[in-house]
Structure formats: C-alpha cells, structure tokens
Design an enzyme around this catalytic site. Structure first.
Site, PDB file in Angstrom:
ATOM      1  N   LYS A  52       0.842  -1.204   0.000  1.00 60.34           N
ATOM      2  CA  LYS A  52       0.000   0.000   0.000  1.00 60.34           C
ATOM      3  C   LYS A  52       0.874   1.249   0.000  1.00 60.34           C
ATOM      4  O   LYS A  52       0.567   2.241  -0.663  1.00 60.34           O
ATOM      5  CB  LYS A  52      -0.929  -0.012   1.232  1.00 60.34           C
ATOM      6  CG  LYS A  52      -2.044  -1.054   1.120  1.00 60.34           C
ATOM      7  CD  LYS A  52      -2.781  -1.292   2.437  1.00 60.34           C
ATOM      8  CE  LYS A  52      -3.776  -2.441   2.300  1.00 60.34           C
ATOM      9  NZ  LYS A  52      -4.416  -2.837   3.556  1.00 60.34           N
ATOM     10  N   GLN A  96      -4.053  -1.597   9.759  1.00 61.17           N
ATOM     11  CA  GLN A  96      -4.036  -2.900   9.091  1.00 61.17           C
ATOM     12  C   GLN A  96      -4.647  -3.961  10.013  1.00 61.17           C
ATOM     13  O   GLN A  96      -4.233  -4.124  11.153  1.00 61.17           O
ATOM     14  CB  GLN A  96      -2.587  -3.277   8.723  1.00 61.17           C
ATOM     15  CG  GLN A  96      -2.453  -4.585   7.978  1.00 61.17           C
ATOM     16  CD  GLN A  96      -3.121  -4.577   6.609  1.00 61.17           C
ATOM     17  OE1 GLN A  96      -3.027  -3.598   5.860  1.00 61.17           O
ATOM     18  NE2 GLN A  96      -3.824  -5.651   6.280  1.00 61.17           N
ATOM     19  N   ASP A 119     -10.846   3.384   4.888  1.00 61.55           N
ATOM     20  CA  ASP A 119     -11.330   2.006   4.688  1.00 61.55           C
ATOM     21  C   ASP A 119     -12.864   1.972   4.652  1.00 61.55           C
ATOM     22  O   ASP A 119     -13.457   1.006   4.180  1.00 61.55           O
ATOM     23  CB  ASP A 119     -10.854   1.101   5.837  1.00 61.55           C
ATOM     24  CG  ASP A 119      -9.590   0.329   5.477  1.00 61.55           C
ATOM     25  OD1 ASP A 119      -9.347   0.108   4.274  1.00 61.55           O
ATOM     26  OD2 ASP A 119      -8.853  -0.062   6.404  1.00 61.55           O
TER      27      ASP A 119
END
Ligand code: NDP
Length: 297
Positions: A52, A96, A119
């Site tokens: 990422k 994460q 997210d």
C-alpha cells in the site's frame, strides 16, 4: 468467448486517472497523506502494508509509516490513532487488520475520525453507505463495482448472489449492488455458511461474487451459462512451487470459465482493485479535508 477481467489493467487506469485530482491538490499546496498503522509481525500483514505504501509513492500520495509493537497494550494503538486524528497533515488513516487478539477491533474502528476513515469501516461511514450517501465506499466492493463497469456489466435488474457476509466484503457489496443508484439496482441474495443448498442459489445468479475464503468452493456445476463471476477469495494452498504454496480463489477457475461470460482471475482480479480504491479514498479524503474540489474517476 469468456472475458477474463484484467484487474491490473483497470486498477492502472484508476491510478492514472487519479493524477488529475492529485495535480489539483498540489496546485493548492496539498500532498494527499495516508498514515498506515501496523500492529502485527505477521509477514502477510507486513507485505500488505508495504504494498500500500508503494502504491502511494507511485501516484504521489505521501505515506506515513506507523508501527506498534504487537505486544504493546491496546492503549498505545488508541493513543496513536488520537494523535493521527489530530494531525492536520494526515488525510487518511488505515489500521491494518487483524490487530492482535488482546486488542478489541470495534473500539479501534470507532476511534478513527470518520473523515479520515479511508477504509470506510467506521459505523458512521457504514451507516452512510447503507443510507445511500456513502462518504468512503469500502475498497474491495467499490473496486468490484468499478470492475463491472469496466467490462460493461450493469447490475440493474440482474440477480446477484454474494457468497459471504463479512463486514468488509459481503455486507457492503450487497449494499452497493442493491442501492437505487448507478452500479446498483440488482436483486441481491447474500449467502453464508448456514445457507441451505448454495448451488441452487448460485445457479440462479447472473452475477456471483465469491467472498467466503474457502479455496475453489464454487465450480462450474454451480453456475449457469453466461454468468459474471467475481472471485474475491485469496487462499494459500500447498503446491510444489518455490514458496511451497500457491494462491487460489474461492472459485474453481477452469470449470467456472467454461460457463462464465466474464470472470476475474486470482491473482490479478479483485486484489489490485482493492489497492487502487484505497488511493481513490485517500485522494477524496485529502480533497474534503483541505476543502479542495477534486474530480475523481
Ligand atoms: P470472512 O472470513 O470474514 O467471511 C467469510 C464469509 O464467508 C462469512 O460470511 C462466512 O459465513 C462465509 N462462508 C464461509 N464458508 C462458507 C461456505 N462453505 N459456504 C458459504 N459461505 C461461507 O472473510 P472476508 O470477507 O474477510 O474474506 C473473504 C475472502 O476474500 C478471503 O479469502 C480473503 O482473503 C479475501 N479477501 C480478498 C480481498 C481482495 O482484495 N481480493 C480483500 C478482502 C478479503 P458465516 O458468516 O456464516 O461465518
């Protein structure tokens, strides 16, 4: 002829198209900035985070790397989130998952400022998605919508069957596909581990989204001719390769291909789109945070 949906190519187009928005932001002296927070020593999680960060660098997003000892108390993660929420240079925050067992996931998701929740997992953002007023669409289902659009598959009026009801894939996918909006208007069935006679459901589908995390559980006998198959699964199975394993999806690609009008491969289908849509949400967040109007692909 079955169309093999090239997620790498569609993701590259999205990254290229984000260039205009990033240029607009730069003209206002804004560099979109994503903070990645890793509280794990799992090699897969480390790899995901570093991919990422590489993606960010490629398109001109600054990535701030935050690592927390996986044995540290949960409070350390909470404090870090508070600090990033308050940091005016940070536009997006990604924690994460999974976090260690001693850290409860829900308070972590609730702690991230919903404006920085790229997210799209904060309850406020989940609620807005359900209400048809999404701030940040979760990356994997949003990426799938973009893939369908790229191959000219309009879900309107189609029967879509989603296998899996997780908060990150199945549920938001169902919500997006049933919205009264472009890219939605499907008739959606959500299946899960307690679903009776899954094959009858998948055989009745025009679009199947497989997100169960069970290697190759959906084969051609469970599909009808002309179906569009989106395989979200990423499963490691033992194989005589250098690494000792290979990645397979939730769909048995070879037999499904015999039936499908279009199908995503694993790898190279949904995975690259998930990564591209994180960049999309980060650029969107930077525009919102800095009050700069950006045009998104
Ligand atoms: P979860 O484990 O959170 O959810 C799996 C879902 O599948 C659950 O709802 C479960 O049902 C259902 N399920 C499990 N077994 C069966 C079965 N035999 N029949 C029907 N339904 C079943 O997984 P995620 O949603 O997080 O991920 C799913 C897969 O997608 C994984 O392989 C993951 O690695 C991959 N993934 C890929 C991404 C990408 O970018 N390509 C992104 C995110 C995930 P129940 O609710 O009853 O337990």
């Amino acid at each position: 002829m079955t169309e093999i949906i090239d997620g790498n190519a569609v993701a590259q187009r999205i990254r290229d198209d984000l260039g205009d928005a990033i240029t607009t932001l730069e003209a206002e002296a804004v560099t979109p900035t994503l903070a990645t927070v890793l509280m794990s020593d799992d090699p897969a999680s480390e790899t995901y985070v570093s991919m990422k960060q590489d993606d960010c660098a490629e398109v001109g997003i600054e990535a701030i790397d935050v690592e927390i000892d996986p044995d540290a108390p949960a409070q350390e993660l909470y404090d870090e989130i508070d600090r990033l929420n308050a940091d005016d240079n940070v536009d997006g925050i990604l924690v994460q998952m999974p976090v260690p067992d001693h850290v409860d996931k829900q308070p972590v998701l609730r702690r991230i400022d919903p404006e920085k929740d790229v997210d799209g997992f904060h309850p406020e953002n989940v609620g807005r998605l359900v209400a048809g007023d999404a701030r940040y669409k979760p990356c994997t289902p949003h990426g799938i919508q973009k893939l369908l659009e790229a191959v000219d598959v309009d879900p309107e009026g189609e029967d879509a069957v989603i296998v899996g009801r997780s908060d990150i894939v199945g549920k938001p996918m169902a919500n997006l596909l049933m919205q009264k909006a472009v890219g939605g208007n499907a008739t959606v069935t959500v299946c899960h581990s307690r679903t009776d006679d899954l094959a009858t459901k998948t055989r009745a589908a025009d679009i199947v989204v497989a997100a169960a995390g069970v290697p190759e559980m959906i084969d051609g006998s469970m599909l009808s001719e002309g179906v569009v198959v989106i395989d979200v699964g990423i499963n490691r199975v033992d194989a005589e390769t250098e690494k000792g394993y290979e990645l397979v999806g939730d769909v048995d690609f070879e037999s499904a291909k015999q039936k499908a009008a279009a199908i995503t491969p694993v790898p190279g289908g949904v995975g690259p789109m998930t990564r591209a849509m994180l960049l999309y949400n980060t650029v969107k967040a930077a525009g919102r945070h800095n009050d700069v109007s950006v045009s998104l692909p």
